[in-house]
Design a protein around this motif. Structure first.
Motif, short mmCIF file in Angstrom:
data_model
loop_
_atom_site.label_atom_id
_atom_site.label_comp_id
_atom_site.label_asym_id
_atom_site.label_seq_id
_atom_site.Cartn_x
_atom_site.Cartn_y
_atom_site.Cartn_z
N TYR A 1 -20.01 -7.10 -9.48
CA TYR A 1 -21.12 -6.24 -10.11
C TYR A 1 -21.30 -4.97 -9.35
N ALA A 2 -21.35 -4.88 -8.37
CA ALA A 2 -21.49 -3.56 -7.39
C ALA A 2 -20.61 -3.87 -6.13
N GLY A 3 -20.75 -2.98 -5.54
CA GLY A 3 -19.71 -2.90 -4.23
C GLY A 3 -18.28 -2.80 -4.22
N SER A 4 -17.78 -2.69 -2.99
CA SER A 4 -16.10 -2.38 -3.06
C SER A 4 -15.64 -3.32 -2.14
N VAL A 5 -14.45 -3.56 -2.40
CA VAL A 5 -13.29 -4.27 -1.30
C VAL A 5 -12.17 -3.20 -1.26
N THR A 6 -12.14 -2.66 0.16
CA THR A 6 -10.96 -1.51 0.34
C THR A 6 -10.07 -2.08 1.24
N PHE A 7 -8.80 -1.74 0.96
CA PHE A 7 -7.46 -1.92 1.89
C PHE A 7 -7.18 -0.72 2.66
N ARG A 8 -7.32 -0.87 4.02
CA ARG A 8 -6.78 0.30 4.85
C ARG A 8 -5.34 -0.21 5.44
N ASP A 9 -4.47 0.92 5.25
CA ASP A 9 -3.09 0.43 6.05
C ASP A 9 -2.85 1.12 7.39
N GLU A 10 -1.76 1.07 7.97
CA GLU A 10 -1.60 1.51 9.32
C GLU A 10 -1.71 2.91 9.37
N GLN A 11 -1.21 3.58 8.38
CA GLN A 11 -1.52 5.10 8.28
C GLN A 11 -2.73 5.71 7.98
N GLY A 12 -3.72 4.86 7.92
CA GLY A 12 -4.92 5.28 7.77
C GLY A 12 -5.46 5.47 6.26
N GLY A 13 -4.43 5.21 5.33
CA GLY A 13 -4.65 5.53 4.00
C GLY A 13 -5.72 4.37 3.45
N GLU A 14 -6.51 4.54 2.28
CA GLU A 14 -7.55 3.57 1.88
C GLU A 14 -7.32 3.47 0.30
N THR A 15 -7.26 2.30 -0.19
CA THR A 15 -7.09 1.93 -1.52
C THR A 15 -8.02 0.99 -2.03
N GLU A 16 -9.03 1.29 -3.01
CA GLU A 16 -10.10 0.33 -3.49
C GLU A 16 -9.15 -0.54 -4.53
N VAL A 17 -9.88 -1.60 -4.32
CA VAL A 17 -9.19 -3.03 -4.96
C VAL A 17 -9.02 -2.61 -6.49
N ARG A 18 -9.96 -2.00 -7.43
CA ARG A 18 -10.02 -1.76 -8.54
C ARG A 18 -8.86 -0.65 -9.06
N ASN A 19 -8.32 -0.16 -8.28
CA ASN A 19 -7.18 0.69 -8.15
C ASN A 19 -5.77 0.38 -8.05
N CYS A 20 -5.92 -0.78 -7.28
CA CYS A 20 -4.59 -1.39 -7.12
C CYS A 20 -3.74 -1.75 -8.43
N ASP A 21 -2.27 -1.92 -8.16
CA ASP A 21 -1.39 -2.55 -9.21
C ASP A 21 -1.68 -4.03 -8.87
N LEU A 22 -2.13 -4.72 -9.91
CA LEU A 22 -2.40 -6.18 -9.62
C LEU A 22 -1.27 -7.11 -9.44
N SER A 23 -0.14 -7.10 -9.87
CA SER A 23 1.00 -7.82 -9.62
C SER A 23 1.35 -7.75 -8.33
N LYS A 24 1.38 -6.43 -7.77
CA LYS A 24 1.59 -6.06 -6.25
C LYS A 24 0.76 -6.44 -5.38
N LEU A 25 -0.42 -6.31 -5.91
CA LEU A 25 -1.48 -6.63 -4.97
C LEU A 25 -1.50 -8.22 -4.67
N ARG A 26 -1.33 -8.78 -5.68
CA ARG A 26 -1.35 -10.61 -5.55
C ARG A 26 -0.14 -11.25 -4.95
N ARG A 27 0.84 -10.10 -4.81
CA ARG A 27 1.96 -10.64 -3.93
C ARG A 27 1.69 -10.70 -2.46
N ARG A 28 0.91 -9.54 -2.23
CA ARG A 28 0.55 -9.34 -0.87
C ARG A 28 -0.63 -9.80 -0.25
N VAL A 29 -1.45 -10.50 -1.27
CA VAL A 29 -2.68 -11.16 -1.03
C VAL A 29 -2.52 -12.59 -1.74
N GLN A 30 -2.17 -13.57 -1.04
CA GLN A 30 -1.97 -14.82 -1.69
C GLN A 30 -3.38 -15.55 -1.50
#
Length: 594
Positions: free
Chosen positions: A402-431
């Motif tokens: 409903y509110a709040g965020s889930v954010t992924f940070r990579d080794e290069q310091g980049g941040e990606t919010e879960v709502r902006n992720c490509d779902l098919s690629k995300l669910r291959r990396r998060v099982q």
């Protein structure tokens, strides 16, 4: 709303298959308009033969043979044309059925978990099978209506060709019959919708009875489940009989109306013959042959109207089914995929101020905040119903907060919010390995490749080793080609859990979420699996949902979930010494012992 969706679905089907349907419509009209032509040929033949009764026998036989050959050739040609039309119709109907089921299945797969919780498996099976079949039958009935309408127009045109007085009464009776059919169809739509809804309960009970047969037998529920199933069957029969009773008592009335045209034609036709009236089209004197052609046309029309009643009933049933199908096909997924990708490498997860409500507005999670570092094994514990599974489903975005965020940070310091992720690629990396150990009715290898479609046998074996089930699989006669049965019914609970774990490990995920998915394993096996995972991992993280002490001891850190928040975040040893709530959940004493 339902009517507009039915219209929308109908227009979509017509647009998608318009080329095939237009050709078929033209062929159907030609094929069945030719029936009235055959009656005209027959009437002309009788009239011509009657006029040659007094001529020499050879000349008379020439007339008979001419008309016999002409009518025979016309009938053969018409039969071939009808065969081609029927073949194309069957092909078109099956194409529409295939498209409907494929579209329905694709839409069901796109929908989020909350949507599936509202629609049971039995209901969706009914819509994919029975409701689609209803639409297929209605499509065929639609062509029957075109046939009947074509024959109706052809018959009325034939009557008018001979004399307008033969046309007017049958025309009025047909208009009245059409109005009655229309009124009846509207009532039957509601009756059939109630029947379809009752059938959902039957299918749901049947699905649950088969899938949960072990539970039924374990608790001795056979009689109770049979009684429940019988009640739903009786309810379905009651609604079905109500619809059939209405159809049986109402549909014959329009047929009776049109049948009144028969005595009218017979009486008035004889009067026209006695009066020596000439036909409108040809100018010939109206005679017995022409009257016979008229009677044949109306007789066929009366018998075909019986088919119109059945067709109208089929279409009424299909309208109710199309309402149900459109509810699924035009459902919009709430979780739309983004287009951003997380950079390759280890992933740091930040969960910040997550808030989640249920359908009734009650808070499940409120202000939940924590993080998971690369390579870390984190245990998540909490009381039953505290929202552990809900929290886990937010990370691979199986549902949205409903509110709040889930954010992924990579080794290069980049941040990606879960709502902006490509779902098919995300669910291959998060099982996620859920609580329910679900296996498809396939081979072990087929199930393993659900995690990675191009996985080699060596990769599958390595995943089985990591999950601690390789020895069991090697002991099977067919090894990787062994059929596991529906939902893995041929396996024990622990075997299913380890195979589901191996399926997730095949893809070498960066984040592995185990939602109480090792509960059927003994402590030694569980420790062995996590030891192998620690040795094999390369920066991957594990979120372990559990209430078992043996599982918690394997974690680097423990998150304690309570009152919709992470109320403690520390090592097991520290929490066991200082947190009463934590000790209560794991049944520990003051010294941290069981």
């Amino acid at each position: 709303m339902a009517e507009s969706q039915v219209k929308r679905l109908t227009l979509d089907l017509l647009k998608r298959h318009r080329g095939r349907l237009i050709v078929l419509l033209v062929l159907t009209i030609i094929a069945f308009m030719s029936m009235s032509v055959s009656y005209w040929f027959f009437g002309e033949a009788i009239s011509d033969i009657k006029q040659h009764l007094d001529v020499p026998k050879d000349e008379f036989m020439d007339v008979v043979v001419f008309w016999a050959v002409l009518i025979m050739c016309f009938s053969i040609g018409r039969g071939v044309f009808l065969f081609i039309t029927a073949f194309l119709r069957i092909t078109a109907i099956q194409t529409i059925l295939h498209y409907l089921r494929e579209t329905l299945f694709d839409r069901v797969q796109e929908m989020e978990l909350d949507w599936h919780h509202k629609h049971g498996a039995g209901e969706l099976v009914t819509r994919t099978t029975r409701d689609c079949d209803m639409v297929r039958n209605a499509t065929d009935s639609g062509f029957q209506l075109v046939e009947i309408g074509t024959m109706l127009c052809g018959s009325l045109i034939l009557l008018y060709t001979y004399h307008w007085q033969l046309f007017i009464i049958p025309f009025i009776l047909v208009v009245i019959a059409m109005f009655l059919y229309y009124r009846q169809a509207k009532v039957m739509v509601h009756l059939n919708r109630a029947t379809d809804d009752a059938y959902d309960h039957v299918t749901q009970d049947l699905t649950e009875g088969i899938a949960g047969v072990r539970v039924v037998k374990a608790f001795g529920l056979e009689a109770q489940r049979s009684e429940r199933f019988s009640g739903h069957v009786n309810e379905f029969i009651m609604h079905g009989l109500r619809a059939v009773k209405y159809a049986v008592t109402r549909i014959p009335l329009p047929q009776l109306m049109v049948a009144m045209a028969h005595p009218w034609l017979l009486v008035w036709g004889i009067l026209l013959i006695e009066a020596g009236v000439r036909c409108h089209a040809t100018g010939d004197i109206f005679d017995v042959g022409h009257l016979l052609a008229c009677l044949m046309a109306v007789t066929t029309l009366i018998f075909r109207l019986d088919g119109m009643g059945s067709a109208m009933r089929m279409i009424a049933e299909a309208i109710a089914s199309m309402q149900r199908l459109s509810e699924v096909i035009y459902s919009e997924p709430k979780l739309n995929s983004g287009d951003q990708l997380i950079a390759e490498g280890a992933i740091h997860i930040d969960v910040n101020d997550i808030q989640v409500q249920d359908d009734k507005g009650h808070w499940i999670l409120r202000g939940c905040t924590f993080d998971i570092k690369p390579g870390e094994i984190v245990a998540l514990i909490g009381s039953t119903g505290s929202g552990k599974s809900t929290l886990c489903s937010l990370i691979p975005r199986l549902k949205d907060a409903y509110a709040g965020s889930v954010t992924f940070r990579d080794e290069q310091g980049g941040e990606t919010e879960v709502r902006n992720c490509d779902l098919s690629k995300l669910r291959r990396r998060v099982q996620v390995v859920p609580q329910e150990s679900f296996l498809f009715s396939d081979t072990i290898a087929g199930n393993m490749r659900m995690g990675k479609q191009d996985a080699s046998d060596d990769e599958i074996w390595q995943a089985l080793i990591d999950a601690g089930i390789d020895e069991f699989v090697r002991g099977l006669d067919d090894q990787l080609d062994t059929q596991v049965g529906e939902r893995g019914m041929n396996l024990s609970g622990g075997q299913k859990q380890r195979l589901c774990l191996a399926r997730a490990l095949v893809s070498k995920p960066d984040v592995l979420i185990l939602d109480d998915s090792t509960s059927a394993l003994d402590a030694i096996t569980e420790e062995h699996i996590f030891k192998l995972m620690r040795e094999q991992k390369s920066g991957s993280s594990v979120l372990l949902v559990t209430t078992r002490l043996s599982s918690v001891l394997l974690a680097d850190r423990v998150l304690l979930l309570g009152d919709g928040q992470i109320i403690a975040n520390d090592t097991h040893q520290h929490l066991a010494e200082h947190n009463d709530r934590y000790r209560g959940l794991l049944c520990l004493d003051q010294e941290g012992s069981v």
